[in-house]
Scaffold this motif. Structure first.
Motif, mmCIF file in Angstrom:
data_model
loop_
_atom_site.group_PDB
_atom_site.id
_atom_site.type_symbol
_atom_site.label_atom_id
_atom_site.label_comp_id
_atom_site.label_asym_id
_atom_site.label_seq_id
_atom_site.Cartn_x
_atom_site.Cartn_y
_atom_site.Cartn_z
ATOM 1 N N TRP A 191 0.855 -1.197 0.000
ATOM 2 C CA TRP A 191 0.000 0.000 0.000
ATOM 3 C C TRP A 191 0.888 1.243 0.000
ATOM 4 C CZ3 TRP A 191 -1.166 4.106 3.417
ATOM 5 C CH2 TRP A 191 -2.382 4.767 3.183
ATOM 6 N N LYS A 192 0.657 2.146 -0.959
ATOM 7 C CA LYS A 192 1.502 3.333 -1.087
ATOM 8 C C LYS A 192 0.615 4.547 -1.370
ATOM 9 C CE LYS A 192 5.158 0.547 -3.206
ATOM 10 N NZ LYS A 192 6.014 0.353 -4.409
ATOM 11 N N ARG A 193 0.811 5.583 -0.585
ATOM 12 C CA ARG A 193 0.054 6.820 -0.792
ATOM 13 C C ARG A 193 0.962 8.024 -0.521
ATOM 14 N NH1 ARG A 193 -2.482 3.631 -2.811
ATOM 15 N NH2 ARG A 193 -4.710 3.140 -2.649
ATOM 16 N N PRO A 194 0.664 9.175 -1.136
ATOM 17 C CA PRO A 194 1.467 10.380 -0.886
ATOM 18 C C PRO A 194 1.037 11.095 0.388
ATOM 19 C CG PRO A 194 -0.238 10.864 -2.497
ATOM 20 C CD PRO A 194 -0.362 9.398 -2.175
ATOM 21 N N TRP A 195 1.977 11.823 0.972
ATOM 22 C CA TRP A 195 1.612 12.809 1.985
ATOM 23 C C TRP A 195 0.801 13.903 1.302
ATOM 24 C CZ3 TRP A 195 1.921 11.924 6.950
ATOM 25 C CH2 TRP A 195 2.977 11.209 7.510
ATOM 26 N N ASN A 196 0.131 14.725 2.089
ATOM 27 C CA ASN A 196 -0.514 15.900 1.492
ATOM 28 C C ASN A 196 0.553 16.812 0.890
ATOM 29 O OD1 ASN A 196 -0.625 16.609 4.776
ATOM 30 N ND2 ASN A 196 0.117 18.302 3.530
ATOM 31 N N VAL A 197 0.137 17.695 0.015
ATOM 32 C CA VAL A 197 1.060 18.603 -0.664
ATOM 33 C C VAL A 197 1.840 19.431 0.357
ATOM 34 C CG1 VAL A 197 1.200 20.632 -2.177
ATOM 35 C CG2 VAL A 197 -0.349 18.743 -2.743
ATOM 36 N N PHE A 198 3.128 19.587 0.119
ATOM 37 C CA PHE A 198 3.941 20.477 0.948
ATOM 38 C C PHE A 198 4.055 21.801 0.199
ATOM 39 C CE2 PHE A 198 7.806 22.471 2.446
ATOM 40 C CZ PHE A 198 7.750 22.258 3.812
ATOM 41 N N PRO A 227 -4.917 19.455 -3.376
ATOM 42 C CA PRO A 227 -4.965 20.841 -2.902
ATOM 43 C C PRO A 227 -3.696 21.236 -2.162
ATOM 44 C CG PRO A 227 -6.249 19.437 -1.452
ATOM 45 C CD PRO A 227 -5.821 18.566 -2.608
ATOM 46 N N PRO A 228 -3.428 22.533 -2.034
ATOM 47 C CA PRO A 228 -2.292 22.984 -1.216
ATOM 48 C C PRO A 228 -2.463 22.530 0.227
ATOM 49 C CG PRO A 228 -3.723 24.832 -1.796
ATOM 50 C CD PRO A 228 -4.185 23.665 -2.602
ATOM 51 N N SER A 229 -1.356 22.492 0.958
ATOM 52 C CA SER A 229 -1.369 21.901 2.300
ATOM 53 C C SER A 229 -2.407 22.541 3.210
ATOM 54 C CB SER A 229 0.023 22.007 2.933
ATOM 55 O OG SER A 229 0.402 23.365 3.077
ATOM 56 N N ALA A 230 -2.556 23.872 3.129
ATOM 57 C CA ALA A 230 -3.465 24.562 4.039
ATOM 58 C C ALA A 230 -4.916 24.170 3.823
ATOM 59 C CB ALA A 230 -3.303 26.076 3.892
ATOM 60 N N LEU A 231 -5.250 23.612 2.644
ATOM 61 C CA LEU A 231 -6.633 23.290 2.327
ATOM 62 C C LEU A 231 -6.884 21.785 2.279
ATOM 63 C CD1 LEU A 231 -7.297 25.965 -0.447
ATOM 64 C CD2 LEU A 231 -7.639 26.146 2.022
ATOM 65 N N TRP A 232 -5.888 20.971 2.656
ATOM 66 C CA TRP A 232 -6.037 19.516 2.590
ATOM 67 C C TRP A 232 -7.270 19.041 3.363
ATOM 68 C CZ3 TRP A 232 -5.905 16.332 6.930
ATOM 69 C CH2 TRP A 232 -5.953 14.956 6.680
ATOM 70 N N ALA A 233 -7.505 19.596 4.538
ATOM 71 C CA ALA A 233 -8.586 19.106 5.399
ATOM 72 C C ALA A 233 -9.957 19.569 4.948
ATOM 73 C CB ALA A 233 -8.343 19.549 6.846
ATOM 74 N N THR A 234 -10.036 20.622 4.129
ATOM 75 C CA THR A 234 -11.331 21.200 3.778
ATOM 76 C C THR A 234 -11.685 21.042 2.311
ATOM 77 O OG1 THR A 234 -10.218 23.354 3.565
ATOM 78 C CG2 THR A 234 -11.302 22.875 5.655
ATOM 79 N N ASP A 235 -10.712 20.825 1.451
ATOM 80 C CA ASP A 235 -10.965 20.628 0.018
ATOM 81 C C ASP A 235 -11.273 19.148 -0.226
ATOM 82 O OD1 ASP A 235 -10.630 20.143 -2.798
ATOM 83 O OD2 ASP A 235 -9.485 22.004 -2.949
ATOM 84 N N PRO A 236 -12.403 18.819 -0.897
ATOM 85 C CA PRO A 236 -12.738 17.412 -1.139
ATOM 86 C C PRO A 236 -11.626 16.627 -1.833
ATOM 87 C CG PRO A 236 -14.608 18.808 -1.674
ATOM 88 C CD PRO A 236 -13.453 19.723 -1.392
ATOM 89 N N ALA A 237 -10.766 17.331 -2.602
ATOM 90 C CA ALA A 237 -9.666 16.656 -3.298
ATOM 91 C C ALA A 237 -8.568 16.208 -2.340
ATOM 92 C CB ALA A 237 -9.079 17.574 -4.382
ATOM 93 N N GLY A 238 -8.707 16.515 -1.049
ATOM 94 C CA GLY A 238 -7.700 16.087 -0.070
ATOM 95 C C GLY A 238 -7.721 14.597 0.206
ATOM 96 N N PHE A 239 -8.831 13.928 -0.116
ATOM 97 C CA PHE A 239 -8.874 12.478 0.094
ATOM 98 C C PHE A 239 -7.944 11.802 -0.910
ATOM 99 C CE2 PHE A 239 -10.447 8.145 -0.297
ATOM 100 C CZ PHE A 239 -10.566 7.786 1.041
ATOM 101 N N GLY A 240 -7.182 10.838 -0.440
ATOM 102 C CA GLY A 240 -6.208 10.167 -1.309
ATOM 103 C C GLY A 240 -4.787 10.498 -0.931
ATOM 104 N N GLN A 241 -4.601 11.630 -0.223
ATOM 105 C CA GLN A 241 -3.298 11.940 0.356
ATOM 106 C C GLN A 241 -3.396 11.724 1.865
ATOM 107 O OE1 GLN A 241 -4.370 15.665 -0.914
ATOM 108 N NE2 GLN A 241 -4.905 14.364 -2.643
ATOM 109 N N ALA A 289 -1.457 23.899 -5.477
ATOM 110 C CA ALA A 289 -1.992 22.573 -5.772
ATOM 111 C C ALA A 289 -1.019 21.821 -6.678
ATOM 112 C CB ALA A 289 -3.353 22.693 -6.454
ATOM 113 N N VAL A 290 -0.946 20.513 -6.519
ATOM 114 C CA VAL A 290 -0.060 19.669 -7.325
ATOM 115 C C VAL A 290 -0.861 18.485 -7.855
ATOM 116 C CG1 VAL A 290 1.996 18.201 -7.350
ATOM 117 C CG2 VAL A 290 1.995 20.311 -5.995
ATOM 118 N N ALA A 291 -0.904 18.359 -9.176
ATOM 119 C CA ALA A 291 -1.535 17.207 -9.827
ATOM 120 C C ALA A 291 -2.942 16.940 -9.281
ATOM 121 C CB ALA A 291 -0.652 15.967 -9.654
ATOM 122 N N GLY A 292 -3.715 17.998 -9.080
ATOM 123 C CA GLY A 292 -5.078 17.851 -8.606
ATOM 124 C C GLY A 292 -5.237 17.798 -7.104
#
Length: 618
Positions: free
Chosen positions: A499-506, A515-529, A510-513
């Motif tokens: 199982w391999k997954r990325p950390w949230n964006v540092f 969200p930026p780190s500050a919005l990881w918890a609130t942007d729906p695109a944060g799931f998966g990191q 935004a990177v490759a869809g």
């Protein structure tokens, strides 16, 4: 900042003295010499500006070079101070200088532009100088009641019209004009329309003496934004805390005395709801106030929540280290949210040398306002150097002979409002006495132990498909790749078996869809990191998946922390083992209390999973 008349500055530019003075001032302000690129920009851009000002006949105007914007580390290249030729009132022109020969707007986003010297888009200089003007109107009292006195221009003195014409797509205004070398004559006409050929010293004095703080106009806009966007209902002790602060504000005004208020509470007890409610009401009453935190993610999210439609509202949300040089009691109220993240001092490696001191950060914040309000959770201190606690604030208040009121918030609204779950987490991690106990399911919070990360993620995906928000987070036990090449996906740093997954964006982009780190918890695109404690802290989502890493394992009837398994750069060799132990436990306490409806927990260690299964029955 360097102040002089245009004629003197121009003369010193010719003999090299101007750049020597700027370098000396820079070293004094920052504690180190300016970089090559900064020094080169002075040597190449300032002579171009000075010759233009002389040609405009503005010899006696005052120029403020490297002018620092209040309560920020931002600097304007130049601010011209003088007298308006038509009204006779003080007049100011903010100048942003660029050496670029060409630049073009970013596709579909004219606020940004592409320049050959940079690999990433940068802010359009028209919008940059306009932002500086707007900020000064919002935070400098000399301009708050006279917004018409300021104008702004970006001067690209090496560029042709063909090379930069696209930048005008962002839209020009009196505070954001664009001039190339090819339009130097129009630039001179613009300058002469704003500044008369007379002495500008008194206008400069007035600007520099302007009271620093949010303007009444800005507070009115913020009050409307908070009122329209957030309808808060405060219950029980939340209401008590709110009314206590408002009473302290009234007493401070009537009796001319300071009051310190501390609001304590665990995750989800409504501390930030109280903070935003206070912000809205204080601005409705026209009282100067600012909101501050020590968290980049939290501050940026608060800016987004309250200032999405009005960019200027975002400037009312600051960081704790913004008040090192603030005027004493300039604000009626400072609301210090997430105050457990206060540091010993505000100084860091980026702090200008002339501002560095050993003065405690808590003292700076208390001095900044008549009513300093601290909202904190002592169990959320997760990195070395964070030290916000009730005893520290009480002691700082007592040293200044100030009263200190402490209001505990007991009821909590995160974790389904389950006090039982919060107590279970504290006992599980040894943060409350009694040791771990079995989870007795209630009808408020669901708790599941996953056997694999694949199972955890699959459960979260199903919840998300049902319309719930969900995130995965983990202890800081895997390296974090900070840079991602353009066009490349986030690297899968968090590896557990197959199982391999990325950390949230540092970072802030935004990177490759993702969200930026500050919005990881609130942007729906944060799931998966996978989020870490620094991006999860202060936020909540419906379902939380938590990975316990090898830094905290169960052995022989007790928890064992292994600092060698942590990849957190905040842990230095000098950080004592007992402090690391507490910080790691606090980290998992934060992660385990983000979920509103349920938590799915997985440990990378088999013995730890077995212990969790014993405590959490299906």
């Amino acid at each position: 900042m360097l102040r002089d008349s245009v004629s003197n500055a121009a003369a010193q530019g010719l003999n090299g003295m101007l750049f020597q003075r700027l370098t000396e001032q820079f070293v004094h302000d920052h504690g180190y010499r300016p970089g090559t690129s900064e020094a080169r920009s002075w040597e190449r851009s300032l002579p171009a500006l000075m010759s233009t000002l002389l040609e405009a006949g503005l010899h006696d105007a005052t120029v403020l070079l490297e002018y620092g914007l209040p309560l920020t580390s931002k600097r304007a290249d130049a601010v011209l101070a003088g007298v308006h030729p038509r009204t006779g009132e003080p007049s100011y022109v903010v100048i942003e200088l660029k050496q670029w020969s060409q630049a073009e707007p970013e596709d579909g986003e004219p606020l940004l532009c592409r320049v050959d010297a940079y690999t990433r888009p940068v802010l359009n200089p028209v919008e940059q100088v306009r932002g500086y003007c707007d900020y000064l109107v919002s935070f400098n009292g000399a301009l708050a009641d006279h917004p018409e006195r300021i104008a702004g221009a970006a001067y690209l003195h090496n560029a042709t019209e063909f090379g930069i014409s696209g930048l005008a797509e962002v839209g020009e205004s009196e505070r954001g004009r664009l001039f190339s070398e090819q339009r130097r004559g129009e630039f001179i006409t613009f300058l002469k329309s704003r500044l008369a050929p007379v002495n500008g010293a008194s206008a400069a004095d007035e600007l520099l003496a302007g009271k620093i703080g949010p303007s009444k106009q800005l507070m009115a806009v913020a009050a409307q934004e908070v009122r329209e966007r957030e309808q808060f209902v405060l219950l029980d002790e939340q209401r008590v805390a709110y009314e206590t602060v408002m009473r302290a504000v009234r007493e401070a005004a009537q009796a001319d005395r300071k009051n310190v208020v501390v609001v304590t509470g665990g995750p989800g007890t409504g501390k930030s709801v109280i903070a935003l409610s206070l912000v809205g009401e204080l601005y409705r009453q026209g009282r100067p106030a600012l909101h501050a935190t020590g968290s980049q993610s939290f501050t940026k999210t608060m800016r987004k929540v309250a200032g999405a439609r009005k960019r200027e509202v975002q400037d009312l949300f600051k960081y704790f280290n913004s008040f090192m040089t603030a005027e004493r009691n300039a604000l009626d109220v400072i609301i210090c949210d997430e105050a457990h993240r206060m540091r010993k001092t505000s100084a860091n490696r980026y702090t200008p040398a002339n501002q560095r001191s050993d003065r405690p950060q808590v003292e700076e914040l208390i001095d900044a306002a008549r009513v300093p309000v601290f909202l904190l959770d002592e169990h959320q201190i997760v990195r070395p150097g964070e030290m916000g606690n009730v005893d520290q604030i009480r002691a700082a208040a007592s040293a200044k002979d100030l009263s200190c009121t402490v209001i505990p918030l007991d009821s909590q609204f995160r974790c389904g409002g389950s006090d039982a779950y919060l107590r279970w987490v504290l006992r599980l991690l040894g943060l409350a006495s009694g040791g771990p106990v079995g989870w007795d399911p209630d009808d408020k919070m669901q708790l599941i132990v996953a056997d694999t990360p694949e199972e955890m993620e699959a459960l979260l995906e199903r919840k998300q498909a049902q319309g719930y928000s969900a995130r995965m987070s983990a202890g800081y036990c895997w390296k974090w790749t900070k840079e991602t090449a353009p066009g490349q996906p986030l690297p899968a740093d968090v590896v557990i078996g197959d199982w391999k997954r990325p950390w949230n964006v540092f970072g802030d982009r935004a990177v490759a869809g993702a969200p930026p780190s500050a919005l990881w918890a609130t942007d729906p695109a944060g799931f998966g990191q996978v989020g870490c404690v620094y991006t999860a802290q202060g936020f909540e989502y419906d379902w939380s998946g938590v990975i316990l890493g090898p830094d905290l394992v169960w052995r022989d009837g007790t928890w064992v922390t292994d600092r060698t398994k942590s990849k957190d750069p905040a842990f230095k060799r000098s950080t004592p083992d007992d402090e690391v132990d507490l910080l790691i436990r606090n980290t998992y306490k934060v992660l385990l209390t983000r979920g509103m409806i349920g938590t799915i927990v997985y440990s990378t260690d088999e013995q730890t999973r077995e212990r969790l299964r014993e405590l959490v029955s299906d």
